[in-house]
Structure formats: C-alpha cells, structure tokens
Design a protein around this motif. Sequence first.
Motif: not given
Lengths: 475, 475
Positions: B170, B195-197, B257, B270, B272
């Motif tokens: 992350m 899936h890094t929003d 996430s 994290r 997701t």
Amino acid sequence: MTNSTFSLHEQHEALKRLIEKFELEMHLVDVNPGPRQELERSLLQKQHDAELERHLQRFHSADLADLIEVLSSDHRKRVWDHIPTSRRGEVMLELADAVLESVVETMSREDIVAALSKLEPDDLTFLSDAIPDEAFHAALQTLTSEERTWVHTAATYREEEAGHLMASDMVILKPGQTMENVQAMLRTRKELPDHTDKLFVIDSRGHLIGALFLQDILLNESDTRVEKAMRERVVTFHPRDELDEVALAFERYDLVSAPVINERGKLIGRLTIDAVLDYVREESEKDALNVVGVVETEDLFARIWDSARNRWLWLGINLLTAFGISRVIGAFETTIAQLVALASLMPIIASVAGNTGNQTTALVIRSLALNQLQGSNFWHLLRKELAISLLNGIVWGALVGLFAFLFYQQLGLSIVVTVAMALSFVLAALLGVSAPVLLERVGRDPAMGSSVILTGMIDALGFFVFLLLASLFLV
Amino acid sequence: MTNSTFSLHEQHEALKRLIEKFELEMHLVDVNPGPRQELERSLLQKQHDAELERHLQRFHSADLADLIEVLSSDHRKRVWDHIPTSRRGEVMLELADAVLESVVETMSREDIVAALSKLEPDDLTFLSDAIPDEAFHAALQTLTSEERTWVHTAATYREEEAGHLMASDMVILKPGQTMENVQAMLRTRKELPDHTDKLFVIDSRGHLIGALFLQDILLNESDTRVEKAMRERVVTFHPRDELDEVALAFERYDLVSAPVINERGKLIGRLTIDAVLDYVREESEKDALNVVGVVETEDLFARIWDSARNRWLWLGINLLTAFGISRVIGAFETTIAQLVALASLMPIIASVAGNTGNQTTALVIRSLALNQLQGSNFWHLLRKELAISLLNGIVWGALVGLFAFLFYQQLGLSIVVTVAMALSFVLAALLGVSAPVLLERVGRDPAMGSSVILTGMIDALGFFVFLLLASLFLV
C-alpha cells in the motif's frame, strides 16, 4: 471494524428504545388527561420528532436501509417518516425488494416523486420495477430530456442483462489530450463518479479505443499524451451480456469498473464493482431460497398471508409429488399387508438416496454456475457420479441390510434391502446429474425448486424399486 | 463481452483438440515404427511443446486456472507442465482449493518453490494451507526478512479473519506533504498496487489518521496539503474481524480498498475488493454445498474414491436419522398391519412437512447471515412462522384429507391425516426456526448439513404424530 455492523446492532437497539420511550410517554399523556392534553401531545410529538431526526442523521444510507429491514412494520413507517425527503431516494436504492415495496406502499405519489428526483438516471432505472408506473413517469419529468432517453434505453434491457445495471456517469477523454490537459479538466469537476478507477478514451466517432487508469495520470509525465499512456486491452461488455457472465468476468479479471459498448464498438455506459457485488449477493441469496422453493426474496416482516402464499407454489408441487409417492406405495398395499416390516424399512432407502441425489445436484448446479460443464465433461461427470453412487450404494446398502437382519432375522429381506439401496443410489445419481443439466438446457434456473422435485422423484423411484423387489422375491 | 467466458469455452475446445491431435500423431508414429522412430518422436514432441506453449501464452492467468479446473487429470498435468514457472504462482492463486491440491501433488519441491518465489508475501499466506510445509518454508527463504515477518504474522489469523486476507502492499503518506510532493513520489514508482483507490495517511507514530483518494490528488491544487485534502472518516477493520462482517461492510459502504489497523490504531495492512469478492463467492458456493452435506468444495474431477469419502460424513448422519425414523415406524407395525393404508399416506405428511421446514430454515439462515435476527426479532419471527405453518398446515392438511377420503372412503382416516398434517407443519416451523438459531448461538455454521438433520427430525416427528393418532383413534 469501525462504522460496523456491531455498532449498527447497538444503534438499532438504541433506536428501538427511543421509539418505545416515545410510545410510553404518549401513552402516559393519554391515560392522564389534563386540561391541556392536546397542547401536551403536540409539544411531546415535536420533541420526539426532533430527537428521532437527530438520531437518524448519524446513519449512513446503507445502514438506514438495514435498520428499516429489521424493524416491524409500524416502527418501519415511523422511522421512514422522519428520514428527510432528500435522503429517501438513496435509502430506497439499498432496500431489499420486498421491503422496498412495503415502504413504497405507504408513500404518496408526491413523496415518491420528491424522493426519486434526487437520483441519477441509472438509479432510477434500478428502482423502476418497485415504483408504481404513474409516480415513476412523474419522476422522469424531473430529468433532462437526455437523461430521460437514457432511462428509456436502459429500460429495454432485462433485469439479468448488463444494460440494466450500467451507469451513465463516466469521464471521457480524447486520445490527443496530455496528462496536464486531463488533470486540468478533472480539476474543474468537484468530484469523480464513484468507483472511477479509469477514464475511457474514445475516437471521433465515439468508439472506445482504450482506458486511462487514474494511477497512470499520476505516474506519467505531464506532457505524455493519452494515447500513449492508455491501455488498449480493456475488458468490455455488451448491454445484452448476462450479468452472471459479467460477475464472473469482474471476479476473474479483478475489475473495479468496465465500459459497456454497443455492437459497433461505441461507448454507451459503464459497469461498476459495487453494482456487480450487490447483484452477486442478491443472486446467491435467491439461489439458496430457490432450492427449497421460496420464490421471492421474502421480507422477514411481511404479512403472514403474503408469506404463506409466497410458499404455496412449491408446497403445491411438493404435494403433487407426494401424492405420486403415495400411489406408488398404494400399488403395493397387499405386499405390505403380508410383510409389514417393509413399511418401516422403506423410508430409509428413500431418505438416504434422496440425500445423495441432492449432494450430486448441488455439485452440478455449482459447476453449471461456474461454466465448468461443457460438452464432453458432462459424460465424464455422469460416469463419475454413477461410479461413486454405485460404490456408496453397495457400502451403505450392506449396512442397511445388516440393520434389517438384526431387527427381522430374514435373510431375503436383508438382500432385497441391500439391492434396492444400491439401485436407488444409482438412479439418484442419474437424476441428480441429468435433471439440472436438462433444466439449464431448456433455459430454466436449475436451482429453482430442485430439492422439491428431485427428492420427490427419488423417493418415488426408491419406494418402487424396494417394494417391487419385495413383491417379486419375498411374498 | 470481449475476453470473455464465451471465448474461454472456445479456447478450451481448441486446446482439447490440440492435445488430442498430439496424442493421435504420437500414436501414429508408435504404430508405424520406422528406423528413425526415436528421432521422429523427439522432433514431434518438441513441435508439440512449442505449439502448446504458444497457445497457453494468450491466456489470462485467471482463465488458465479456469481451464485447468475443467480438464481431466492427465490433460491437466500436460497443460500445467507447459505453463512457464514464472506464471505458475499467479495461476495457483486463482485455482479452487481442491484442484490446487491435485496440481501441487504433481509438482516437485523445486517446482513449487520456483513458482512461489514470484509472489507477494500476502499471496503466499493465501496459499499456505495448500502447500506442503517443507516447500512452503523453502519458499519463505526467497523473501526479505521483513516480508517473512509479515507472512508469519498473517499466519496467526484464522482463515475467516480479516488478517488472513490482508495485503501488505500500500502507499503511505504523511499529513504535511503537498499534492505536488505526492505526485512526484508516485512518479518514482512504476505502478501502484492493484485496487489502489486511496492512499493512507499516518502520523509520526504510525497511526492511521485519514485516507487520500487518487481522485482527490487529481482534483486538488498542487500546493494543497495532504491533511487538508484527505478524508478523516474512513471505514477501518481490525485483523480479528470476521470476514463475513468485512464483506457486508464492503458491500454496504461500496468500498474498493480499506485499511486494517491494530488495537492501538496503527496501520498494519490493507483489504481489497477483489479478495473480498473471491471470499463472498467461495462462501456462497460452500454454503450451497454444506446444506446437503458435501463438506469441501469438491473438485469436479477428483478421484472417485476421494469424492465418495468426501460425502460419507453426512450420508452416515443421514443413515442414523433414517434408522431412527425406521424405528418410529417399527413401533407402530401392529397398527399398520391392521390398516395398511397408513403406509401409503405417511410419506405425504413427512415429505411436505419436511419441505416447509426447509423453506423456513433457508429464510432464517439468510437472515442470520445478514445480521437481521437479533434479540426480540427472534420471537417475532417464531410467532410469524408458527402462524404461517398452522395456516398452511390446515389448508394443505384438508387437501390431503380429501385425497385420503377419495381413495379409502374412511372419514376417520381423513380427519387423522388432516390433524397430523397441521401438527407436523407447526412442529416443522418450530424446528425450522430454532435449529439454525441454536446452532448459530453455539458457534456452529447453521447451513452445515441443515437439510439432512432437519428433514430427518421432521420425518420422524411427522410419522410419529400420524401413526400415534391412527393407533389412538382408528384401530
């Protein structure tokens, strides 16, 4: 977890206590009538309303929906009346179908239109089935003509088609823009649509030619052009695609959002993971209920009469199969009269064979849902299940035979029970594999009522095999 | 849909034809032995290998996994051997548990280690159960010591806990950075984790204080500081949170996430949406199978012996309940001998009552899964289900009574059947509601084998009520 279902539970209890306290206070005013009773009532009511509204404000829309689902119908109405009109649309989106209908029933046409007017066109499409036609059309009038066209187009798709779930809100780019252009354009907006992980790139004719991930805007130099930074291999969907397939693709390719294009490649909408996840969960719940023949997702607090009727179709079918079974046994009544031990042994065969058939069906339904059963696989699976059931049938049949011998000391009866059990197992496997596959072939949901029909057929066959063998060899 | 399961099906067929062609060609060489047979065989083999590898290259890892799941075991091995080592880890992540185990069995320790060494630490944790201990520990040695610590920590969580699914990759920010700083920092990376929003903001002690959405980096001016642009209300999870609750929260709050923090608020990982969606789907499949007592997610192409054993536990339990039923009937053998019509009517009562009990249980299990059944709701639901079943029992019982009268012209028998049916329905509702709730209270999965146990108990009770009434009033 913060903001979680744990605290939701506590909030729910707190809200119930609040409502009960109100009711008690009102009751006290009513049973102790004074000269200023009306004034007291009205003051108390105002105070209650303010407190309830303050309490409800703290809830996320989805939590409000959850709360409403678990309230009894009078508390449900009380809470609903205190949700501001501007928030009701959002909450309606989150309610289960059956609960939504019960809530809509209590609303006036004006209330409905006011609640719906705060929603995006695609959300309106999503709700269209639950709203009375007249109110829905009035709500449509609050949209721009472009948005209305969108709703009418989306309404042409079936509930299981991608077109029904697609949204219109998305950010569109041209291939010639630079990252700097894109970022400047984005800054003029206050926010991006939810679940925007990528922006869509179209050519001059509106055809999708690629997608630019948000992270690629951040990772590339500011003078890089969109066509260089975008990805050309994008998973796309057509509006007529089945949502089951869409869900599998979202899971398989780990998508957050995906473009919907028409037959000519023109970008017409967007699908997002939240809508797909809702769909997956709703379907899996529906499936679990369908297997036992509860037709709709039933509201836990629906009226008794509605709930009872809800289950009649499959109870009726169940009764018909049971009558069939009864006639099979009836045909052998003279046999049973001569050897009454048969009556006590026959449920063993039917019950265990029915269960092995249900196990097979559950596996087959899962494989069908995952697209694993195609062509030659079917015969492989059928052979395998027949082999397993023959093996299991002989093992468990011998056990039942032993049990029968312990109780009745008749070798012939034991052998007949064993053979009947093995045969029933094989028949159960045959039905367990072929019934769902046949249903799927003719376009029916194989999970629908499968346990009712299958168990009925296996019971009838099991009784028949056992009683036939008994009448041939024992009496 | 492009890149879809439709084309997957075709690819699958093409691949099978390819393998069958190879086998045929090899066979032709073998049955026409020439002087240079060995050379021909080896040339043909090389050509086959190259063609197969070229074919497999076109597949997405998830599609490869799907393909392997539907292949028979010898084709499965053939395909697996031609997937490059560097891709195998990724494919293993996508395989169903049972299939993964069958694939791992065919791999040498070196192969396993080589495949795993390409994976992230959290992926390794995910696979840990399916990999032999020795190979797993060897694979751990390819990680940095920090990554190893991560895997060891994650391994301390149960499979149903958030800690088991959380990932370590992350992007972390400090509150004082400006948007420009952040963007410059991001540009030094080649890519962001999937899936890094949003990026996570921590204070000097490592405590989570907010989240900055990617879109907010784009939408804010470049000199805006992180602490101003970030959102402070973030849904967070603890590593011990149940994944069922996590999944509900992801669905409820539409998350892509979410951060995982420890008891002191320190950011440790994290979660997701892709991992959560996989979990939801796996659970819903498992539930569907558990209801009928198929314990594990069974590989469609597992060995017959393994599959048969897989189902024994619940067949055994089923047989025990069936023996119990048999003894209930056995106790009334003299009654049946005097009035053989009883034998043909009793399965009707058991079957229909069993079905109505299963309908109730399905609704209750769903409500439990959605956290809708709490405290006073239980009594409300129980009263409602009892009322429904009494209503249904009288209606359907009268129908069965009518049927019995048509066939046997005995008014007494008809009345006994009707009363027995109504009583059985009420008992079925009582069991249908209370059994899953009790199981949940003592910490067992209420879906597990519920149909086996419940149907058995309702059958036994239904037979008992009917035969008891008959022996009291008819013979």
